[in-house]
Design an enzyme around this catalytic site. Structure first.
Site, PDB file in Angstrom:
ATOM      1  N   PHE A 133       0.836  -1.203   0.000  1.00 32.80           N
ATOM      2  CA  PHE A 133       0.000   0.000   0.000  1.00 32.80           C
ATOM      3  C   PHE A 133       0.865   1.245   0.000  1.00 32.80           C
ATOM      4  O   PHE A 133       1.837   1.323   0.766  1.00 32.80           O
ATOM      5  CB  PHE A 133      -0.860   0.070   1.268  1.00 32.80           C
ATOM      6  N   ASP A 134       0.492   2.239  -0.796  1.00 32.63           N
ATOM      7  CA  ASP A 134       0.975   3.601  -0.594  1.00 32.63           C
ATOM      8  C   ASP A 134       0.283   4.143   0.663  1.00 32.63           C
ATOM      9  O   ASP A 134      -0.704   3.576   1.132  1.00 32.63           O
ATOM     10  CB  ASP A 134       0.644   4.436  -1.826  1.00 32.63           C
ATOM     11  N   GLY A 135       0.777   5.254   1.180  1.00 31.69           N
ATOM     12  CA  GLY A 135       0.184   5.815   2.394  1.00 31.69           C
ATOM     13  C   GLY A 135      -0.859   6.876   2.117  1.00 31.69           C
ATOM     14  O   GLY A 135      -2.068   6.622   2.165  1.00 31.69           O
ATOM     15  N   PHE A 174      -1.086  -0.822  -4.373  1.00 35.62           N
ATOM     16  CA  PHE A 174      -2.071   0.249  -4.472  1.00 35.62           C
ATOM     17  C   PHE A 174      -1.391   1.608  -4.341  1.00 35.62           C
ATOM     18  O   PHE A 174      -0.663   1.837  -3.376  1.00 35.62           O
ATOM     19  CB  PHE A 174      -3.111   0.134  -3.355  1.00 35.62           C
TER      20      PHE A 174
END
Length: 361
Positions: free
Chosen positions: A212-214, A329
């Site tokens: 995941f991106d943040g 993502f």
């Protein structure tokens, strides 16, 4: 509704609005169906109830490679497309960008059923497609060829699937159609547009790996807005001043929460070192200048990631090659494109201020 982003349970019923009565009727329907099917012997596990499951809805173009079929549809129209699909219904479709992610979800399910044979809290994969029913035979044949367990189909015949996503209590929707994904995001459903990798890589068949991106993915885009509008130095200052104030949730927070709940089921059986789920935070933030707020936000949510990588603006592609996630993502297309080039299957989350600066194509 935003409630679908915050976790997997249905919204709380309000007394007097009829919802409690409908819930009781639904439970009675499920009980009757279960009683019927319990008398039918089968080695295949039945799909879990939607209110217990972690429902992942996948479009046919995300699950399978339908590039040629899409070209026929766009150049020759619907009737020729349907005719082609029927003529080739015994020709197995090749895997699409979500295929190996779905395979990994099913491996997790198999492990869960070994440890918790009567528990319904597991993944339920739904094929959610705007294809017409006449195309269904080829999709079914391909799913059976690969041994996938996808029992629920929703074929909308050209209509938007969003209403069905809500009815299925969808936790995650993956599609190759960016417009439908945008519509789902606006309806409060965690969603992403799938992109195939430009290189073939080997994916783990024993561990689901999700990166995941943040900002604007797990978290809101409030900090990203400051970067875009006021610059990096103001962003660092803002993050340090607000280090102890949790970030608001983003569209994929609920899915990380779902993964965490399943991980804990393995930990409870002393399977932490052999857990078939591993999560990664891969962020362009720098650790010293803006990392503490991210980690404290996750802690305040009662969530954790297995690995956190703060890249301080460095490209994400080379790191993702080492991680080899089944899905990555991110909200920014240049990170998606960089990941693609080096062999990572990426999913674009069309959420937040970055969409104003770089429209997805």
């Amino acid at each position: 509704s935003p409630a679908r982003m915050s976790g997997s349970g249905p919204e709380a019923t309000q007394p007097g609005d009829g919802a409690e009565v409908r819930l009781q009727e639904a439970e009675q329907d499920w009980a009757a169906a279960k009683a019927f099917y319990d008398n039918l012997a089968s080695k295949r596990p039945r799909p879990p109830k939607p209110q217990h499951a972690i429902t992942v809805a996948v479009s046919s173009r995300a699950l399978f490679d339908l590039v040629e079929e899409r070209r026929i549809y766009e150049e020759h129209g619907l009737e020729k497309y349907v005719e082609y699909q029927q003529d080739n219904e015994n020709v197995t479709l090749k895997p699409g960008p979500a295929f190996y992610f779905v395979k990994a979800l099913e491996h997790v399910n198999a492990r869960l059923l070994e440890l918790y044979p009567d528990d319904e809290e597991r993944f339920d994969i739904v094929l959610m497609t705007n294809n017409h029913a006449q195309v269904g035979v080829r999709l079914i044949n391909s799913i059976n060829h690969y041994g996938l367990t996808i029992e629920r189909f929703c074929m909308t015949g050209g209509k938007s699937p969003i209403g069905y996503l809500t009815a299925y209590l969808t936790n995650l929707y993956l599609s190759a159609d960016s417009e439908k994904v945008q519509e789902a995001i606006e309806a409060g459903i965690a969603s992403a547009t799938m992109f195939s990798a430009n290189k073939d890589v080997a994916y783990s068949d024993t561990q689901l790996r999700v990166a995941f991106d943040g900002d604007a993915v797990l978290f809101s885009d409030e900090s990203e807005q400051i970067v875009k509008e006021q610059g990096l130095d103001r962003f660092f200052e803002h993050e340090q001043l607000n280090e102890n104030k949790p970030l608001a949730q983003g569209p994929l927070k609920g899915f990380l929460e779902d993964l965490g709940k399943l991980q804990k089921k393995f930990y409870a059986k002393n399977e932490r070192l052999n857990c078939p789920i591993r999560t990664f935070l891969v962020t362009a933030r720098s650790a010293a200048s803006s990392g503490a707020r991210v980690l404290k936000t996750l802690r305040s949510w009662g969530l954790e990631v297995d690995e956190a990588l703060f890249l301080a603006g460095a490209p994400k592609g080379p790191i993702l090659v080492k991680i080899r996630p089944h899905i990555f993502f991110d909200d920014q297309m240049f990170h998606i494109e960089g990941a693609q080039k080096l062999g990572t299957i990426a999913a674009h989350v069309p959420y937040g201020i970055a969409q104003k600066y770089h429209k997805s194509t």
